[in-house]
Design a protein around this motif. Structure first.
Motif: not given
Length: 115
Positions: A73-75, A79-84, A49-54, A111-113
């Motif tokens: 959804v790309t976060t 610190d440079g890390s990325v969750y896809v 999952f990804t939760k966000v306030d936009a 899938n979340g990587d």
């Protein structure tokens, strides 16, 4: 010397960048464990999952956010890390607050990587 570990994040949904107010949350693990007794545990899959306030900005594609069922959804964290999150779709109530224009979004997916 200090290192930035929190701060500005960037969120894109199928390439559309969201203006966010913070409050980004993604899972670090693909499983959740619970002890049954000392030395024994059960394990369950965590739904990616990804939760966000936009912010509801002009041009925000609300129709896409509320109806699409196969988004990416790309976060990107400070610190440079990325969750896809792939195969993503919106869940829960999607609401907008008239006081500050904040849209609360939660996406779940196949899938979340971490990259």
């Amino acid at each position: 010397m200090g290192q930035a570990v929190a701060g500005t994040c960037y969120i894109k949904v199928d390439g559309m960048q969201l203006v966010i107010t913070g409050g980004v949350e993604v899972p670090l693990s693909k499983v959740k464990r619970e002890s049954i007794r000392p030395g024994y545990f059960k394990e369950e899959d965590v739904i990616p999952f990804t939760k966000v306030d936009a912010v509801k900005t002009p041009g925000l594609d609300i129709a896409k956010l509320t109806t699409a069922t196969n988004m990416v959804v790309t976060t990107e964290f400070k610190d440079g890390s990325v969750y896809v999150l792939s195969g993503a779709y919106a869940v829960d109530d999607i609401t907008v607050n008239g006081d500050d224009g904040k849209v609360t979004l939660k996406f779940e997916g196949i899938n979340g990587d971490w990259q």
